[in-house]
Design a protein around this motif. Structure first.
Motif, PDB file in Angstrom:
ATOM      1  N   PRO A   1       0.822  -1.216   0.000  1.00 33.30           N
ATOM      2  CA  PRO A   1       0.000   0.000   0.000  1.00 33.30           C
ATOM      3  C   PRO A   1       0.856   1.267   0.000  1.00 33.30           C
ATOM      4  N   LYS A   2       0.361   2.295  -0.667  1.00 32.81           N
ATOM      5  CA  LYS A   2       1.128   3.522  -0.876  1.00 32.81           C
ATOM      6  C   LYS A   2       1.564   4.167   0.435  1.00 32.81           C
ATOM      7  N   ASP A   3       0.662   4.233   1.427  1.00 29.76           N
ATOM      8  CA  ASP A   3       1.031   4.868   2.690  1.00 29.76           C
ATOM      9  C   ASP A   3       2.102   4.067   3.436  1.00 29.76           C
ATOM     10  N   GLU A   4       2.061   2.740   3.291  1.00 28.72           N
ATOM     11  CA  GLU A   4       3.081   1.882   3.910  1.00 28.72           C
ATOM     12  C   GLU A   4       4.433   2.095   3.217  1.00 28.72           C
ATOM     13  N   ILE A   5       4.412   2.237   1.903  1.00 26.52           N
ATOM     14  CA  ILE A   5       5.645   2.510   1.174  1.00 26.52           C
ATOM     15  C   ILE A   5       6.258   3.817   1.646  1.00 26.52           C
ATOM     16  N   GLU A   6       5.431   4.857   1.764  1.00 27.23           N
ATOM     17  CA  GLU A   6       5.928   6.162   2.217  1.00 27.23           C
ATOM     18  C   GLU A   6       6.570   6.051   3.594  1.00 27.23           C
ATOM     19  N   ARG A   7       5.903   5.338   4.490  1.00 20.36           N
ATOM     20  CA  ARG A   7       6.415   5.199   5.855  1.00 20.36           C
ATOM     21  C   ARG A   7       7.750   4.469   5.864  1.00 20.36           C
ATOM     22  N   ARG A   8       7.841   3.344   5.153  1.00 20.33           N
ATOM     23  CA  ARG A   8       9.048   2.535   5.169  1.00 20.33           C
ATOM     24  C   ARG A   8      10.220   3.233   4.472  1.00 20.33           C
ATOM     25  N   VAL A   9       9.935   3.901   3.378  1.00 14.05           N
ATOM     26  CA  VAL A   9      10.984   4.615   2.656  1.00 14.05           C
ATOM     27  C   VAL A   9      11.535   5.768   3.503  1.00 14.05           C
ATOM     28  N   ASP A  10      10.622   6.530   4.113  1.00 14.85           N
ATOM     29  CA  ASP A  10      11.071   7.652   4.958  1.00 14.85           C
ATOM     30  C   ASP A  10      11.924   7.158   6.115  1.00 14.85           C
ATOM     31  N   HIS A  11      11.498   6.043   6.714  1.00 15.85           N
ATOM     32  CA  HIS A  11      12.242   5.490   7.853  1.00 15.85           C
ATOM     33  C   HIS A  11      13.639   5.038   7.433  1.00 15.85           C
ATOM     34  N   ILE A  12      13.739   4.291   6.324  1.00 21.13           N
ATOM     35  CA  ILE A  12      15.050   3.751   5.954  1.00 21.13           C
ATOM     36  C   ILE A  12      15.984   4.843   5.444  1.00 21.13           C
ATOM     37  N   LEU A  13      15.429   5.891   4.836  1.00 20.21           N
ATOM     38  CA  LEU A  13      16.273   7.014   4.425  1.00 20.21           C
ATOM     39  C   LEU A  13      16.851   7.731   5.642  1.00 20.21           C
ATOM     40  N   ASP A  14      16.070   7.766   6.725  1.00 16.59           N
ATOM     41  CA  ASP A  14      16.599   8.310   7.984  1.00 16.59           C
ATOM     42  C   ASP A  14      17.725   7.423   8.526  1.00 16.59           C
ATOM     43  N   VAL A  15      17.518   6.111   8.458  1.00 17.45           N
ATOM     44  CA  VAL A  15      18.505   5.166   8.986  1.00 17.45           C
ATOM     45  C   VAL A  15      19.839   5.302   8.259  1.00 17.45           C
ATOM     46  N   VAL A  16      19.782   5.423   6.927  1.00 21.63           N
ATOM     47  CA  VAL A  16      21.029   5.504   6.155  1.00 21.63           C
ATOM     48  C   VAL A  16      21.490   6.946   5.960  1.00 21.63           C
ATOM     49  N   GLN A  17      20.754   7.871   6.549  1.00 17.92           N
ATOM     50  CA  GLN A  17      21.146   9.286   6.629  1.00 17.92           C
ATOM     51  C   GLN A  17      21.264   9.968   5.260  1.00 17.92           C
ATOM     52  N   ILE A  18      20.243   9.760   4.422  1.00 15.41           N
ATOM     53  CA  ILE A  18      20.188  10.492   3.147  1.00 15.41           C
ATOM     54  C   ILE A  18      18.784  11.071   2.913  1.00 15.41           C
ATOM     55  N   SER A  19      18.055  11.333   3.984  1.00 11.15           N
ATOM     56  CA  SER A  19      16.700  11.889   3.850  1.00 11.15           C
ATOM     57  C   SER A  19      16.698  13.204   3.077  1.00 11.15           C
ATOM     58  N   GLN A  20      17.753  13.989   3.253  1.00 11.38           N
ATOM     59  CA  GLN A  20      17.809  15.303   2.599  1.00 11.38           C
ATOM     60  C   GLN A  20      17.920  15.199   1.079  1.00 11.38           C
ATOM     61  N   PHE A  21      18.248  13.991   0.583  1.00 10.23           N
ATOM     62  CA  PHE A  21      18.373  13.793  -0.866  1.00 10.23           C
ATOM     63  C   PHE A  21      17.189  13.016  -1.442  1.00 10.23           C
ATOM     64  N   LYS A  22      16.111  12.963  -0.697  1.00 16.00           N
ATOM     65  CA  LYS A  22      14.955  12.144  -1.053  1.00 16.00           C
ATOM     66  C   LYS A  22      14.489  12.373  -2.488  1.00 16.00           C
ATOM     67  N   ASN A  23      14.458  13.619  -2.921  1.00 16.94           N
ATOM     68  CA  ASN A  23      13.934  13.946  -4.249  1.00 16.94           C
ATOM     69  C   ASN A  23      15.029  14.201  -5.282  1.00 16.94           C
ATOM     70  N   SER A  24      16.267  13.916  -4.920  1.00 20.70           N
ATOM     71  CA  SER A  24      17.386  14.134  -5.831  1.00 20.70           C
ATOM     72  C   SER A  24      17.511  12.974  -6.815  1.00 20.70           C
ATOM     73  N   MET A  25      18.201  13.237  -7.917  1.00 20.56           N
ATOM     74  CA  MET A  25      18.516  12.191  -8.896  1.00 20.56           C
ATOM     75  C   MET A  25      19.908  11.637  -8.575  1.00 20.56           C
ATOM     76  N   PRO A  26      20.122  10.345  -8.815  1.00 20.55           N
ATOM     77  CA  PRO A  26      21.402   9.710  -8.458  1.00 20.55           C
ATOM     78  C   PRO A  26      22.625  10.393  -9.054  1.00 20.55           C
ATOM     79  N   GLU A  27      22.509  10.933 -10.260  1.00 19.20           N
ATOM     80  CA  GLU A  27      23.666  11.541 -10.914  1.00 19.20           C
ATOM     81  C   GLU A  27      24.211  12.756 -10.167  1.00 19.20           C
TER      82      GLU A  27
END
Length: 365
Positions: A107-133
């Protein structure tokens, strides 16, 4: 979310040629376990067997008590991180990490929750909307790690994940990976040929050579009490010299040279013979007394914290010696010195079998 992994007499062949023969090993639940060895030793082959990418010609691999031999990779609930990251260049950081969850119809809301959490864990939340390049190699590696962990796998497999990074970034990322793995608690199997990297991240290490596990232990155990000459040489730097072990007045004495002998407390089974001695460079002391092995400084290398010396002994052998640079100006080539040995930190090996013959762990003393 985490399992024990057991290898029970596992066999792998290529064109009927055994690559791994009868390997047995247990990896604990939640452990950061590293397969370490030179190129071609079988460590990546073993990792691919855990993943299900390589067939198993004999024995069993189990997750907890479930035999995985015929379970397809997509049904093993594993996460994988490779050295090339395999990031989708056309997707943002958030969408890269969410990719597998979307394929599972989470479910979309579960995806949002899990993605936000793991980005916090790996400390790249500030780049959430950035492109890899637009991100550094280390940040891209964190994306790959987040994408693997967000799937909540039972096992995380990592194959030389830092080999494409520069030296400083490798050090930063190995510390980050260790912290992240401990936070999420996933059983992790890590493959590397880099001894220092393995020592830095691992709870335990299996040193492999030619498809055979030479030793399993903590980084400290393997460095300080290697099981054989191969492990001693492969982990860190060491000097291997041949010396006589003799019994003198009911004492075991190691004859280092004609003027320097060492009494040994933790060896009783060998009375008199030639053995191989492993002495790490930092376990030599350049003596300011008349005691010790006589030698001459051949050259020195200043490396900030330490000075590395090459010393030629009176018998013609060259040994590496490391001393702290705070002890004064480096000794110049041609300087005559005497070398003492920290007997608590040396290792002795049978001449023919090259197996460690010391008893107990004198490093705990």
């Amino acid at each position: 979310m985490s399992v024990t992994i057991s290898f029970n007499n596992v066999i792998k062949k290529y064109n009927d040629k055994p690559v791994i023969s009868g390997l047995s090993l247990d990896i604990k639940k939640g452990e950061f376990f590293t397969l370490l060895g030179p190129s071609g030793c079988g460590k990546t082959t073993l990792l691919r067997m855990v993943a299900g990418f390589n067939s198993i010609e004999g024995g069993e691999i189990t997750f907890d008590d479930k035999v995985m031999n015929r379970i397809t990779p997509q049904h093993r609930n594993i996460g994988m991180v490779f050295q090339n990251y395999a990031i989708f260049p056309n997707l943002s950081v958030k969408n890269n990490v969410a990719f597998g969850l979307k394929n599972r119809k989470i479910p979309k809301d579960e995806i949002e929750r899990r993605v936000d959490h793991i980005l916090d864990v790996v400390q790249i939340s500030q780049f959430k909307n950035s492109m890899p390049e637009n991100l550094s190699g280390g940040q891209q590696q964190r994306i790959a790690l987040a994408r693997a962990i967000v799937m909540e796998p039972n096992v995380l497999l990592m194959d030389e994940p830092l080999s494409n990074l520069d030296a400083k970034l490798r050090v930063d990322m190995r510390e980050a990976i260790k912290l992240i793995q401990h936070e999420v608690g996933i059983t992790t199997v890590y493959v590397t040929h880099d001894q220092e990297e393995a020592m830095a991240v691992s709870d335990r290490i299996a040193v492999m050579n030619s498809g055979v596990i030479q030793q399993v232990g903590t980084p400290r155990e393997i460095y300080q009490r290697p099981a054989n000459i191969f492990v001693s040489n492969f982990i860190g730097r060491t000097n291997i010299v041949e010396r006589s072990l003799k019994k003198v007045d009911n004492r075991q004495v190691l004859i280092m040279d004609e003027n320097y002998q060492i009494d040994l407390d933790d060896i009783t089974q060998y009375a008199e013979e030639i053995i191989k001695v492993s002495i790490r460079p930092e376990e030599f002391t350049i003596s300011d007394t008349s005691e010790g092995m006589a030698g001459v400084i051949q050259h020195n290398v200043f490396l900030g914290i330490n000075v590395h010396y090459t010393v030629q002994l009176s018998n013609g052998e060259n040994v590496e010696v490391t001393e702290e640079s705070t002890l004064g100006e480096p000794l110049e080539p041609g300087t005559e010195v005497k070398l003492l040995v920290n007997k608590e930190k040396i290792n002795l090996f049978h001449y023919e079998s090259e197996k460690n013959i010391l008893e107990g762990d004198s490093y705990a003393k």
